[in-house]
Design a protein around this motif. Structure first.
Motif, short mmCIF file in Angstrom:
data_model
loop_
_atom_site.label_atom_id
_atom_site.label_comp_id
_atom_site.label_asym_id
_atom_site.label_seq_id
_atom_site.Cartn_x
_atom_site.Cartn_y
_atom_site.Cartn_z
N UNK A 45 -2.99 -14.96 9.11
CA UNK A 45 -2.51 -15.81 10.22
C UNK A 45 -1.25 -15.27 10.87
N UNK A 46 -1.20 -15.32 12.20
CA UNK A 46 -0.02 -14.96 12.99
C UNK A 46 0.59 -13.63 12.55
N UNK A 47 -0.18 -12.54 12.55
CA UNK A 47 0.38 -11.27 12.09
C UNK A 47 1.49 -10.78 13.00
N UNK A 48 2.54 -10.23 12.38
CA UNK A 48 3.67 -9.66 13.10
C UNK A 48 3.91 -8.26 12.58
N UNK A 49 3.53 -7.25 13.37
CA UNK A 49 3.74 -5.86 12.98
C UNK A 49 5.21 -5.53 13.19
N UNK A 50 5.90 -5.15 12.11
CA UNK A 50 7.37 -5.14 12.15
C UNK A 50 7.95 -3.76 11.91
N UNK A 51 7.36 -2.71 12.45
CA UNK A 51 7.95 -1.38 12.33
C UNK A 51 9.31 -1.39 13.03
N UNK B 35 0.87 -1.17 0.00
CA UNK B 35 0.00 0.00 0.00
C UNK B 35 0.91 1.23 0.00
N UNK B 36 0.93 1.96 -1.10
CA UNK B 36 1.85 3.09 -1.26
C UNK B 36 1.07 4.34 -1.63
N UNK B 37 1.59 5.49 -1.23
CA UNK B 37 0.96 6.75 -1.60
C UNK B 37 2.00 7.86 -1.62
N UNK B 38 1.72 8.95 -2.35
CA UNK B 38 2.67 10.06 -2.39
C UNK B 38 2.58 10.97 -1.17
N UNK B 39 1.46 10.91 -0.43
CA UNK B 39 1.23 11.82 0.69
C UNK B 39 0.72 11.05 1.90
N UNK B 40 0.97 11.56 3.12
CA UNK B 40 0.38 10.95 4.32
C UNK B 40 -1.14 11.11 4.30
N UNK B 41 -1.78 10.39 5.20
CA UNK B 41 -3.23 10.51 5.34
C UNK B 41 -4.01 9.89 4.21
N UNK C 13 7.33 1.77 5.61
CA UNK C 13 8.45 1.14 4.92
C UNK C 13 9.34 2.19 4.26
N UNK C 14 8.81 3.40 4.05
CA UNK C 14 9.63 4.46 3.46
C UNK C 14 10.77 4.88 4.37
N UNK C 15 10.64 4.66 5.69
CA UNK C 15 11.75 4.97 6.59
C UNK C 15 12.88 3.98 6.45
N UNK C 16 12.60 2.86 5.79
CA UNK C 16 13.62 1.83 5.58
C UNK C 16 14.28 1.98 4.22
N UNK C 17 13.48 2.26 3.20
CA UNK C 17 14.00 2.31 1.83
C UNK C 17 13.95 3.71 1.24
N UNK C 18 13.93 4.72 2.09
CA UNK C 18 14.00 6.09 1.60
C UNK C 18 15.38 6.40 1.06
N UNK D 69 3.37 -0.90 3.94
CA UNK D 69 2.71 0.37 3.68
C UNK D 69 3.72 1.48 3.84
N UNK D 70 3.65 2.50 2.96
CA UNK D 70 4.60 3.59 3.09
C UNK D 70 4.41 4.65 2.03
N UNK D 71 5.18 5.71 2.17
CA UNK D 71 5.17 6.81 1.21
C UNK D 71 6.13 6.51 0.07
N UNK D 72 5.79 7.00 -1.12
CA UNK D 72 6.69 6.86 -2.25
C UNK D 72 6.69 5.46 -2.83
N UNK D 73 7.88 5.01 -3.21
CA UNK D 73 8.00 3.70 -3.84
C UNK D 73 8.84 2.75 -3.04
N UNK D 74 9.20 1.66 -3.68
CA UNK D 74 10.02 0.61 -3.09
C UNK D 74 11.14 0.27 -4.07
N UNK D 75 12.19 -0.40 -3.62
CA UNK D 75 13.20 -0.88 -4.57
C UNK D 75 12.56 -1.72 -5.67
#
Length: 409
Positions: free
Chosen positions: A77-83, A56-62, A108-113, A161-167
């Motif tokens: 099943x067995x969800x693991x929130x991994x922030x 789930x990606x978007x250019x803006x918050x909210x 995820x944008x804080x990881x791959x920004x 989920x995050x802003x922008x794109x991914x690798x």
């Protein structure tokens, strides 16, 4: 003796879809279909060779990304929130004794920004490896004074989920939902975790029961792909189509329609790859059927395109050296890097590029041009004549197959 009524998979998936619709506004109908199928596929991972990532990606918050991930959390099943989870924590969780989790990675944008991507190659490798059932992460494990290499399984369902794109290596393994802010006329129910989490969990448990009942059928199935869906897109959609076929009802048709729509959208997004965007712009806006073009003409045309990145590429207009570097990543039909070479024109012999050198890359990487576009490999190529640079234009000569030194120009 009591008998258990078979579970209506189609009706159950409609309930899952309706649950998403209560709290999520997705940008197109195909997204609801894809996300509901993804929720169900997470209960059937052992039946597949690969698992698509859900993004789930978007250019803006909210824009509702985190809420979408919250609803997925209640259904899988067995969800693991991994922030902010470390790669070591993730691969140990996946290979642990407590069962394979569904990893949900918000922000995820804080990881791959742009400022952090270089520091998170280990996580990117884990997410890439875990797309395949055979995917493992190798680590050295100490036992006393001895170090041994251990392969930790990485195969698991992942939604982000995050802003922008991914690798690119993750995007091509993902079903991507481009979220956007809700319009004033788009309404959803307020999500109250204390109330609605239990509702989602009931659907999750029913999905688990249904998955158990159809696992043998799904495991032996090879769903028919829509025309044109092959290679990596087929890997992404095969599990989702298998789920739709097992559910029956209108889901097989809806799933394939969604597949075609989302794969086509992903193909359009490929233009965000700077190399593919350059190749496409060269074919559709610069050459337009010409068999060769001087570098100066190419750059004048590219840098004048208002809706393209070339006029402000890395802080300045694209240069001959930059053009040569980008195109040098691709090869000709004879497997030689695409390089500028001499072109005889009315005003001299400037460096430039030949359509024949680009044709193989155009065929392999660019989507088909619109019908109005003239093929660059036409049997009777025509030379375009931009009036502002007429003196530089190529003229017919007998040197088109003679390569000059490959120098930027």
């Amino acid at each position: 003796m009591t008998t258990t009524e078979p579970i209506d998979g189609a009706a159950l998936l409609h309930e899952v879809e309706a649950f998403h619709r209560r709290f999520n506004v997705f940008p197109f109908e195909a997204a609801y279909v894809a996300v509901a199928l993804w929720d169900a596929h997470a209960h059937l991972l052992d039946c597949f060779d690969s698992t698509p990532r859900l993004a789930f990606l978007s250019p803006e918050p909210g824009s509702g990304k985190s809420r979408a991930l919250e609803i997925v959390e209640t259904l899988t099943p067995s969800p693991m929130v991994a922030v902010n989870a470390s790669p070591a924590a993730l691969f140990r969780a996946v290979s642990g004794l407590e069962g394979r989790p569904t990893i949900l990675f918000d922000e995820i944008d804080t990881v791959f920004g742009p400022k952090t991507a270089g520091d998170n190659e280990e996580l990117r490798g884990f997410l890439n490896a875990g797309h395949r059932r055979s995917g493992v992460t190798y680590r050295c494990v100490a036992a006393g004074d001895t170090q041994s290499v251990v392969a930790f399984p990485s195969y698991c369902a992942v939604a982000v989920a995050g802003l922008g794109g991914l690798p690119d290596t993750i995007m091509t393994r993902a079903v991507v939902v481009k979220m956007r802010r809700r319009a004033p006329n788009e309404r959803v129910s307020p999500y109250r975790q204390r109330i609605h989490e239990a509702e989602g969990n009931k659907l999750r448990d029913r999905l688990a029961d249904w998955a158990l009942s159809v696992a043998d059928t799904v495991r032996g199935s090879w769903p028919t792909m829509p025309d044109g869906v092959t290679d990596r897109p087929a890997d992404v959609w095969e599990p989702l189509l298998a789920v739709a076929d097992a559910a029956g009802g209108d889901w097989p048709d809806r799933a394939r329609q969604a597949c075609v729509e989302l794969v086509a959208a992903a193909g359009e997004d490929d233009k965000t790859s700077i190399g593919i965007r350059l190749l496409t712009d060269l074919r559709d806006h610069v050459f337009q059927g010409s068999d060769r073009m001087p570098t100066a003409v190419i750059l004048e045309t590219l840098n004048a395109m208002d809706d393209a990145p070339w006029g402000d590429y890395q802080g300045r207009p694209l240069t001959p050296r930059g053009l040569s570097k980008l195109l040098g990543e691709y090869v000709t039909a004879t497997n030689q890097p695409i390089r500028p070479r001499g072109i005889r024109t009315a005003g001299g012999t400037p460096k430039g590029y030949y359509a024949d050198d680009l044709a193989d890359a155009w065929l392999r990487y660019c989507t088909q041009p619109q019908e109005a576009a003239t093929s660059a490999t036409s049997a009777t190529p025509q030379v375009s004549t931009p009036k502002t640079v007429a003196e530089q234009l190529p003229v017919a000569d007998d040197t088109r197959n003679t390569h000059d030194a490959a120098v930027p120009g």
